[in-house]
Scaffold this motif. Structure first.
Motif, PDB file in Angstrom:
ATOM      1  N   VAL A  64     -18.351 -39.907  36.494  1.00  0.00           N
ATOM      2  CA  VAL A  64     -19.350 -39.181  35.712  1.00  0.00           C
ATOM      3  C   VAL A  64     -18.745 -37.798  35.492  1.00  0.00           C
ATOM      4  O   VAL A  64     -18.392 -37.114  36.442  1.00  0.00           O
ATOM      5  CB  VAL A  64     -20.688 -39.070  36.466  1.00  0.00           C
ATOM      6  N   ARG A  65     -18.584 -37.417  34.229  1.00  0.00           N
ATOM      7  CA  ARG A  65     -17.868 -36.188  33.928  1.00  0.00           C
ATOM      8  C   ARG A  65     -18.807 -35.107  33.431  1.00  0.00           C
ATOM      9  O   ARG A  65     -19.891 -35.394  32.930  1.00  0.00           O
ATOM     10  CB  ARG A  65     -16.802 -36.447  32.859  1.00  0.00           C
ATOM     11  N   ALA A  66     -18.363 -33.876  33.549  1.00  0.00           N
ATOM     12  CA  ALA A  66     -19.093 -32.748  32.985  1.00  0.00           C
ATOM     13  C   ALA A  66     -18.097 -31.855  32.286  1.00  0.00           C
ATOM     14  O   ALA A  66     -17.066 -31.503  32.860  1.00  0.00           O
ATOM     15  CB  ALA A  66     -19.810 -31.975  34.082  1.00  0.00           C
ATOM     16  N   ILE A  67     -18.373 -31.554  31.016  1.00  0.00           N
ATOM     17  CA  ILE A  67     -17.522 -30.638  30.261  1.00  0.00           C
ATOM     18  C   ILE A  67     -18.448 -29.576  29.686  1.00  0.00           C
ATOM     19  O   ILE A  67     -19.402 -29.918  28.996  1.00  0.00           O
ATOM     20  CB  ILE A  67     -16.774 -31.357  29.116  1.00  0.00           C
ATOM     21  N   TRP A  68     -18.174 -28.325  30.001  1.00  0.00           N
ATOM     22  CA  TRP A  68     -19.058 -27.269  29.510  1.00  0.00           C
ATOM     23  C   TRP A  68     -18.599 -26.785  28.141  1.00  0.00           C
ATOM     24  O   TRP A  68     -17.399 -26.597  27.911  1.00  0.00           O
ATOM     25  CB  TRP A  68     -19.102 -26.114  30.513  1.00  0.00           C
ATOM     26  N   TYR A  85     -21.029 -33.550  27.721  1.00  0.00           N
ATOM     27  CA  TYR A  85     -21.030 -32.142  27.300  1.00  0.00           C
ATOM     28  C   TYR A  85     -22.299 -31.442  27.748  1.00  0.00           C
ATOM     29  O   TYR A  85     -23.407 -31.893  27.463  1.00  0.00           O
ATOM     30  CB  TYR A  85     -20.884 -32.037  25.785  1.00  0.00           C
ATOM     31  N   LEU A  86     -22.123 -30.331  28.451  1.00  0.00           N
ATOM     32  CA  LEU A  86     -23.257 -29.561  28.948  1.00  0.00           C
ATOM     33  C   LEU A  86     -23.224 -28.179  28.337  1.00  0.00           C
ATOM     34  O   LEU A  86     -22.150 -27.618  28.118  1.00  0.00           O
ATOM     35  CB  LEU A  86     -23.160 -29.394  30.466  1.00  0.00           C
ATOM     36  N   LYS A 103     -26.930 -33.511  22.325  1.00  0.00           N
ATOM     37  CA  LYS A 103     -27.094 -34.956  22.169  1.00  0.00           C
ATOM     38  C   LYS A 103     -27.527 -35.557  23.502  1.00  0.00           C
ATOM     39  O   LYS A 103     -26.943 -35.260  24.534  1.00  0.00           O
ATOM     40  CB  LYS A 103     -25.757 -35.594  21.774  1.00  0.00           C
ATOM     41  N   ILE A 104     -28.531 -36.427  23.464  1.00  0.00           N
ATOM     42  CA  ILE A 104     -28.920 -37.113  24.700  1.00  0.00           C
ATOM     43  C   ILE A 104     -28.433 -38.545  24.590  1.00  0.00           C
ATOM     44  O   ILE A 104     -28.646 -39.208  23.579  1.00  0.00           O
ATOM     45  CB  ILE A 104     -30.441 -37.073  24.900  1.00  0.00           C
TER      46      ILE A 104
END
Lengths: 434, 349
Positions: free
Chosen positions: A323-327, A16-17, A336-337
């Motif tokens: 490797v995913r990215a969800i905005w 999550y970004l 969260k890191i």
């Protein structure tokens, strides 16, 4: 020879970004367990070639135990070679000379091992140090066996002074990808940066053998590990979307190694990072990619990571993961890191701070060096790097109550050990895996 | 994606009488209609079409739904669902902020043995902080709809139980379906969801757990909410100690006091019966809609007048309203129209 290991792939990240952000971080853990199934040959040809390079420069005579230790260690390594493994021993001085056999390589058996050991017993220190020329000699020997598992052990005790730094760099570049090399420095007169450059370029390890009597066990372990590798020429293949930038690819465990500049383009949007050979072991990689941000709620594949073994064609994929990215605009999710990413970010910072301290020390800037080492002690404590913290405390005193730091008398050997320790990472304890 | 998608208990729907029929059946058990090949769903038609990336227009989409050019994950079928059985409709949308749709819906027609038609509408909203909320909501909605449909068609199978008892059992059945999804590693994050279900005959029976709601939308202006959320704020509203606008701003307004899931023991379904006074619609929805339209009269204003003549258009209008207002959550709305004629009231099919 052996079977192809069973590879497993785990990706640790917070996908999550925050809206609009570009940087995606992930730690990829690749495990290889001893193979149980298919009887796939190890290296494509099933062959292994081991070359041992022994520094015989004049300084190896002082103290006398150095050359004695080197002979002992080389003989121990020869004893670990399985029958049928190809091998050679090279004497390194201002040039490279074949010790055994006279040319090419020999197949290991009881007779060749015995003859080689006799030749090693006759090694005497005499001459300079030109590591680049030693590597080129080894490269010639390996060239006849392109499909084999190819490994070198390099032992030196001094600075590479019989050739220019450029000559060494060129030799490393010429040999890269042709064989892997584990490097050992004996005593306190060798240069960590120089040997690290060799080991790093040739995908091997670098370490110190402070006491020559420790060489034998170390050589035996290296030769054994090399023979235990099951796959030669493994690559990390990374796909990133159009418009993305691969910020870095680092090996973060067992040691820190920046692979970013080793990328070889292997297709549209795809690059390969050579990882050398692989046995029953586990390694972690930190991948950082900048992508075009998507809208809130959108998902992108920020990277597609594959472990590939060379097969003479496009390569065989052993394992892969996304490797995913969800905005999102949910801060609870995006802030969260991931525990693993944080862990290795901390380990990398420690390595950087130590290098800055060592640089300041070399330049005579005592004040900066002390400040950096003090910060390093704190980071080492925080990151569970007890060994590194212990080494650092040899050169700086930190008052636990006040935090006041005082420099101590610095031994050259301590600095070498701290330097080497800086890139040896620890894995996160199971309990706080995130 | 505007093909009709029905989360169908027990197979397909008879095109003539809208009763559920087994997937393998050649004839409808209810009316005897010969059944043609199953209605083509959206999945079938898509497989054959060339897929074009919604982001960059590339035609290189891999089997895991990522664009091989720009990496964009392609929208899932579930991002927008519509079901239309004529008089009974449902629309569900991912919204503008969530990356997947965790709401689920199930709609159905069934006829009682005496021929009285009944409509069934169910909406479930997965709890995002739990694992696999989308699977939880789907299992719950299907289980409740299937139970209600079977009970309507075969009253003997439930020993002629009263509709309120049938509804309570349907909610419990949904709860068991969600609980069955729990895995040991889920710990306290086992799948969980809300439920609101309506069984519409000459009266309306509502069952619910959580904060998904049912409303009566009245053509003549008597619209009203039929449920009370399982939240502290809504209890205060019901008690007259807080106003709805105040509750809407209260951070506690979405803290659920009850839900379906493995960690929800002693399920106590709420059941209410409402007799419709006029022509109108029963509306059940997730909070993705009522967050923007909590007042029954305001809801009615958006839904009417098209709601009675074209419920599907009304459902789309409502979803669009929530999307335009921000679409912060998944939005799901299901409607069943009710027509009053010559003194009788019933679901119009």
């Amino acid at each position: 020879m052996t079977q192809l290991p069973d590879f497993s792939f785990e990706i640790f990240q917070n996908e999550y970004l925050p809206a609009g952000s570009r940087e995606v971080n992930a730690v990829v853990t690749i495990n290889a367990a001893e193979g149980t199934g298919t009887d796939t040959p190890v290296a494509p040809t099933g062959e292994a070639v081991e070359v041992i390079i022994v520094d015989c420069s004049g300084s190896m005579a002082y103290p006398r135990t150095k050359i004695a230790g080197a002979r002992q260690a080389t003989k121990a390594a020869l004893d670990t070679l399985r029958d049928g493994v190809r091998f050679a021993v090279i004497e390194g001085t201002g040039r490279a000379r074949m010790v055994y056999p006279e040319r090419g390589t020999s197949l290991a058996d009881q007779f060749t091992r015995r003859d080689a050991k006799r030749a090693v017993d006759r090694l005497e220190p005499n001459g300079g140090t030109a590591i680049g020329r030693w590597l080129r000699k080894a490269d010639e020997l390996f060239a006849a066996y392109p499909g084999a598992l190819r490994h070198a052990i390099l032992l030196t005790d001094g600075k590479d002074e019989s050739e220019t730094p450029q000559e060494l760099d060129d030799a490393i570049a010429a040999c890269a990808g042709h064989f892997t090399a584990d490097c050992r420095g004996v005593g306190h007169d060798w240069v960590v940066a120089e040997l690290r450059k060799v080991a790093s370029g040739l995908l091997g390890s670098v370490d110190i053998v402070a006491d020559p009597s420790g060489l034998e066990a170390d050589f035996r372990a290296m030769a054994q590990a090399a023979m235990g590798k099951a796959v030669a020429d493994v690559y990390l293949r990374l796909w990133a979307p159009a418009g993305a930038r691969v910020k870095y690819v680092k090996q973060v465990s067992p040691t820190l190694e920046d692979l970013t500049d080793r990328r070889v383009e292997s297709g549209k949007l795809t690059g390969d990072y050579p990882l050398g050979s692989w046995g029953s072991e586990s390694r972690d990689y930190h991948i950082c990619v900048e992508v075009e941000p998507g809208g809130v709620g959108d998902e992108k594949r920020a990277a597609w990571v594959k472990l590939v073994v060379a097969d003479g064609q496009g390569g065989t994929v052993l394992a892969d993961g996304n490797v995913r990215a969800i905005w999102t605009d949910d801060e609870q999710l995006s802030t969260k890191i991931n525990g693993r990413v944080a862990h290795y970010t901390g380990q990398a910072e420690l390595a950087d701070v130590i290098q800055e301290g060592l640089d300041a020390q070399r330049e005579g800037d005592e004040e900066t060096a002390t400040a950096k080492f003090a910060r390093a002690v704190k980071l080492a404590d925080e990151n569970g790097r007890e060994d590194t913290a212990k080494l650092l405390r040899k050169i700086v005193d930190v008052d636990p109550a006040t935090g006041v730091v005082r420099p101590k008398r610095v031994e050259k050997g301590d600095l070498i050990e701290i330097d080497l320790s800086s890139t040896k990472t620890t894995r996160q304890r199971k309990a706080d895996r995130g | 994606m505007d093909q009709g998608t029905v989360i169908a208990p027990e197979g397909e729907v008879c095109p003539t009488c809208h009763a559920w029929v087994a997937p393998s059946a050649n004839y409808c058990e209810e009316c005897g209609t010969e059944l043609a090949a199953p209605a083509t769903g959206p999945a079938e038609t898509q497989e054959q079409a060339i897929r074009v990336c919604v982001q960059c227009g590339a035609v290189d989409i891999d089997t895991s739904d990522y664009c091989q050019e720009c990496g964009r994950r392609q929208p899932r079928e579930r991002d927008h669902l519509e079901a239309d059985l004529g008089g009974v409709v449902a629309v569900s949308d991912r919204g503008r902020h969530h990356h997947r749709n965790e709401d689920a819906m199930a709609v159905s027609h069934a006829a009682m043995p005496d021929g009285t038609p009944a409509a069934i509408i169910v909406v479930c909203d997965g709890v995002s902080s739990a694992n696999r909320p989308d699977e939880g909501s789907t299992a719950a909605a299907e289980a409740a709809a299937r139970y209600l449909s079977a009970a309507v068609r075969h009253p003997e199978s439930v020993n002629g139980a009263a509709p309120t008892e049938i509804m309570a059992e349907a909610v419990r059945e949904a709860g068991r379906a969600v609980a069955a999804l729990a895995l040991p590693e889920d710990g306290y994050a086992a799948p969980a969801c809300t439920i609101v279900a309506a069984l519409v005959t000459d009266q309306i029976v509502i069952g619910w757990i959580g904060d998904s709601r049912a409303y009566w939308i009245d053509e003549k202006g008597g619209s009203t909410r039929l449920t009370v959320d399982d939240t502290l704020t809504d209890w205060l509203v019901a008690d007259g100690r807080m106003t709805e606008p105040e509750a809407a701003l209260d951070p506690r307004s979405h803290a659920l006091a009850a839900w379906l899931g493995a960690d929800a023991s002693d399920l106590d379904p709420h059941v209410a019966v409402f007799t419709p006074p006029n022509t109108g619609l029963v509306l059940v929805c997730s909070d993705g809609l009522w967050n923007y339209l909590w007042d029954a009269t305001a809801l009615a204003r958006v839904a009417l007048p098209q709601a009675v003549s074209d419920p599907r258009a009304a459902a789309r209008t409502l979803v669009k309203f929530a999307l335009d207002a921000g679409g912060r959550d998944n939005i799901t709305v299901a409607l069943a129209s009710v027509t009053a004629t010559e003194g009788t009231v019933g679901n119009r099919i």
